[in-house]
Design a protein around this motif. Structure first.
Motif, mmCIF file in Angstrom:
data_model
loop_
_atom_site.group_PDB
_atom_site.id
_atom_site.type_symbol
_atom_site.label_atom_id
_atom_site.label_comp_id
_atom_site.label_asym_id
_atom_site.label_seq_id
_atom_site.Cartn_x
_atom_site.Cartn_y
_atom_site.Cartn_z
ATOM 1 N N ASN A 1 0.800 -1.221 0.000
ATOM 2 C CA ASN A 1 0.000 0.000 0.000
ATOM 3 C C ASN A 1 0.839 1.280 0.000
ATOM 4 O O ASN A 1 0.593 2.189 -0.796
ATOM 5 N N GLY A 2 1.834 1.337 0.890
ATOM 6 C CA GLY A 2 2.677 2.531 0.953
ATOM 7 C C GLY A 2 3.397 2.770 -0.370
ATOM 8 O O GLY A 2 3.228 3.827 -0.998
ATOM 9 N N PRO A 3 4.166 1.800 -0.840
ATOM 10 C CA PRO A 3 4.887 1.984 -2.107
ATOM 11 C C PRO A 3 3.974 2.374 -3.278
ATOM 12 O O PRO A 3 4.385 3.134 -4.152
ATOM 13 N N VAL A 4 2.760 1.872 -3.284
ATOM 14 C CA VAL A 4 1.828 2.260 -4.353
ATOM 15 C C VAL A 4 1.491 3.751 -4.222
ATOM 16 O O VAL A 4 1.523 4.502 -5.205
ATOM 17 N N LEU A 5 1.222 4.189 -2.993
ATOM 18 C CA LEU A 5 0.917 5.613 -2.775
ATOM 19 C C LEU A 5 2.104 6.498 -3.152
ATOM 20 O O LEU A 5 1.938 7.579 -3.707
ATOM 21 N N ARG B 1 4.309 12.311 0.247
ATOM 22 C CA ARG B 1 3.750 11.002 -0.134
ATOM 23 C C ARG B 1 4.650 9.824 0.235
ATOM 24 O O ARG B 1 4.158 8.746 0.557
ATOM 25 N N ALA B 2 5.963 10.032 0.230
ATOM 26 C CA ALA B 2 6.866 8.917 0.551
ATOM 27 C C ALA B 2 6.760 8.500 2.009
ATOM 28 O O ALA B 2 7.369 7.514 2.427
ATOM 29 N N ASN B 3 6.007 9.269 2.795
ATOM 30 C CA ASN B 3 5.872 8.942 4.215
ATOM 31 C C ASN B 3 4.531 8.347 4.585
ATOM 32 O O ASN B 3 4.227 8.196 5.766
ATOM 33 N N LEU B 4 3.744 8.036 3.572
ATOM 34 C CA LEU B 4 2.406 7.535 3.863
ATOM 35 C C LEU B 4 2.355 6.021 3.754
ATOM 36 O O LEU B 4 2.977 5.434 2.878
ATOM 37 N N SER B 5 1.632 5.383 4.674
ATOM 38 C CA SER B 5 1.314 3.979 4.417
ATOM 39 C C SER B 5 -0.141 3.856 4.023
ATOM 40 O O SER B 5 -0.530 2.907 3.357
ATOM 41 N N ARG B 6 -0.944 4.847 4.432
ATOM 42 C CA ARG B 6 -2.320 4.914 3.938
ATOM 43 C C ARG B 6 -2.604 6.366 3.581
ATOM 44 O O ARG B 6 -1.995 7.276 4.144
ATOM 45 N N CYS C 1 -3.444 13.406 6.385
ATOM 46 C CA CYS C 1 -4.085 14.371 7.302
ATOM 47 C C CYS C 1 -3.121 14.771 8.413
ATOM 48 O O CYS C 1 -3.058 15.936 8.815
ATOM 49 N N ALA C 2 -2.373 13.783 8.907
ATOM 50 C CA ALA C 2 -1.440 14.080 10.000
ATOM 51 C C ALA C 2 -0.358 15.041 9.517
ATOM 52 O O ALA C 2 -0.004 16.004 10.211
ATOM 53 N N TRP C 3 0.155 14.824 8.300
ATOM 54 C CA TRP C 3 1.213 15.705 7.804
ATOM 55 C C TRP C 3 0.682 17.093 7.480
ATOM 56 O O TRP C 3 1.378 18.093 7.656
ATOM 57 N N TRP C 4 -0.581 17.125 7.055
ATOM 58 C CA TRP C 4 -1.193 18.434 6.806
ATOM 59 C C TRP C 4 -1.297 19.204 8.136
ATOM 60 O O TRP C 4 -0.945 20.379 8.219
ATOM 61 N N PRO D 1 9.054 13.481 6.103
ATOM 62 C CA PRO D 1 9.596 13.915 4.821
ATOM 63 C C PRO D 1 10.926 14.634 5.017
ATOM 64 O O PRO D 1 11.223 15.137 6.107
ATOM 65 N N GLU D 2 11.696 14.702 3.977
ATOM 66 C CA GLU D 2 12.985 15.409 4.029
ATOM 67 C C GLU D 2 12.768 16.843 4.506
ATOM 68 O O GLU D 2 11.872 17.525 4.013
#
Ligand code: GLU
Length: 448
Positions: A312-316, A345-350, A355-358, A425-426
């Motif tokens: 799921n993460g890699p797809v996102l 996006r590289a930090n998401l698994s879903r 929302c958390a990063w926002w 994220p970086e």
């Protein structure tokens, strides 16, 4: 050969699970690979168990998976066609009436199993006298109708399984018309595959014996049988058992509710059972080019839900902003733009992790202060401009020069103050997103 036309034919007696979805995907990919068409056929001749809600639900599941169809038919709309076929078979002496009740048939099956025989209908109905038939009719029994299997060899070259051969004597005469006059799937499917111009029947190996029976029906109806058949092995659970439709946890609906990506599911299902590796693919189009039925093997692939969760993460991470924009809006993130998405996006698994990063970047946050003096000093070294992707480099070189710190000792306190998290994220991309005022306030320990 003309245009490829395949069909996916679920019965709307439940929602689809991963096993069905795999059949839909394989058909879809085969159609797309050959610039052909996919027909969605709703096998709803079982009137008691089929519902409109399930039919709509299945369509919803397929759309969500991205598996669109070119045309949709319902078998319940084509009953006259099946009746005509049944009449033709009666006329040819290939359909005969039977009067056994369900209980009597059940008893016969028990006896056959107990006797160690194969479960082939004994054709007792063919030996009924006119008097017995009149007596049954007088009792109010209505006949169901069986197809008379020819005791000959039926063979085909299966695209996946290779040469197949069935002896007619080993096949049971199938019921084609129920006592209430409704056709069964076995008949309806043959009529549809013929009349709707299907070129390839691609379905699970649980239908292999059906194919032998159906080939005989095609022939009895005088229909051309140049349809290609391909039967893929069915998915099993970790214990090697068949997946059942009742396994709600494997329904597409529940995986969607869990927040899994359709493409994580498709990425796995397109490759399970083939010799090709499973890899995260963010776009269905990218699965088409290498697709080939011949790559499916004979071993039963095991399904592991964790594999979908891992994909799921890699797809996102590979999804462009345009592919997720509407769903971000639905999550309330309507102000998110391409730059923000690409940064996180590289930090998401879903997807909803966005929302958390926002919130981290756009709402007040209590910074994690590890070394207040160092952070105040770092804050004073923040460049005023330019405030872009080069800022991080300029800033950390200045910090390094002033404090002698490097590596983790230099950046981890900054990350904790700026995001209150150890990972993310970086910082190079986050810094311009945070903005100078917010970054400086957080470094000074303020909630900002
Ligand atoms: N409705 C049948 C099933 O779900 C379709 C089988 C077929 O593809 O012919 O098993």
């Amino acid at each position: 050969m003309g245009m490829v036309k395949v069909r996916f034919a679920p019965s709307p007696t439940g929602r689809i699970h991963l096993g069905n979805a795999r059949g839909a995907l394989i058909n879809w990919l085969h159609a797309r690979r050959h610039q052909g068409q996919l027909l969605l056929r709703l096998d709803d001749t079982d009137r008691e168990r089929s519902t409109e809600a399930f039919a709509l639900g299945i369509q919803d599941d397929l759309r969500w998976l991205g598996l669109g169809w070119d045309d949709c038919v319902r078998q319940s709309d084509r009953l006259a066609r099946y009746e005509a076929a049944a009449d033709a078979l009666r006329g040819a002496g290939r359909l005969y009436p039977c009067y056994e009740s369900e209980e009597e048939l059940q008893l016969k099956r028990f006896q056959m199993v107990a006797g160690g025989g194969v479960q082939v209908y004994d054709r007792a109905a063919l030996r009924l006298s006119d008097r017995q038939i009149r007596a049954f009719e007088a009792e109010g029994r209505r006949p169901h109708w069986r197809f008379l299997i020819a005791y000959e060899e039926t063979a085909w070259n299966d695209t996946i399984r290779g040469p197949q051969m069935f002896q007619g004597s080993k096949l049971s005469d199938p019921v084609l018309v129920r006592a209430d006059g409704s056709p069964t799937y076995t008949l309806a499917s043959v009529v549809d595959d013929t009349e709707l111009g299907i070129t390839h029947v691609i379905r699970g190996e649980d239908h292999v014996a059906n194919t032998a029976v159906q080939l005989q029906i095609f022939k009895a109806l005088g229909a051309a049988t140049d349809i290609a058949f391909a039967h893929f092995t069915l998915l099993t659970d970790a214990g090697g058992h068949n997946l059942s439709k009742r396994l709600g946890s494997l329904s597409i609906e529940s995986l969607r509710a869990e927040g899994l990506e359709a493409m994580a599911i498709n990425s796995l299902l397109a490759r399970l059972g083939t010799s090709d590796p499973v890899e995260p693919v963010a776009d269905l189009e990218r699965l088409i080019a290498g697709f080939d039925l011949e790559r499916f093997g004979r071993a039963a692939p095991k399904l592991d839900l964790e594999e979908i969760r891992r994909l799921n993460g890699p797809v996102l991470h590979a999804m462009p902003f345009a592919a997720v924009r509407e769903r971000l809006v639905a999550l309330g993130l309507d102000a998110m733009d391409d730059g923000f998405w690409t940064a996180i996006r590289a930090n998401l698994s879903r997807l909803d992790d966005a929302c958390a990063w926002w919130a981290i970047c756009r709402s007040a946050l209590v910074p994690l202060i590890e070394d207040a003096d160092y952070l105040v000093q770092a804050a004073s070294l923040l460049p005023s401009s330019p405030w872009d992707e080069t800022t991080w480099g300029t800033w950390t070189r200045a910090i390094g020069a002033a404090t002698g710190r490097k590596g983790r000792a230099l950046f981890m306190p900054l990350r904790l103050a700026l995001t209150a998290r150890e990972h993310g994220p970086e910082l190079k991309t986050l810094l311009p997103i945070l903005g100078r005022d917010r970054a400086e306030a957080r470094l000074r320990g303020e909630t900002a």
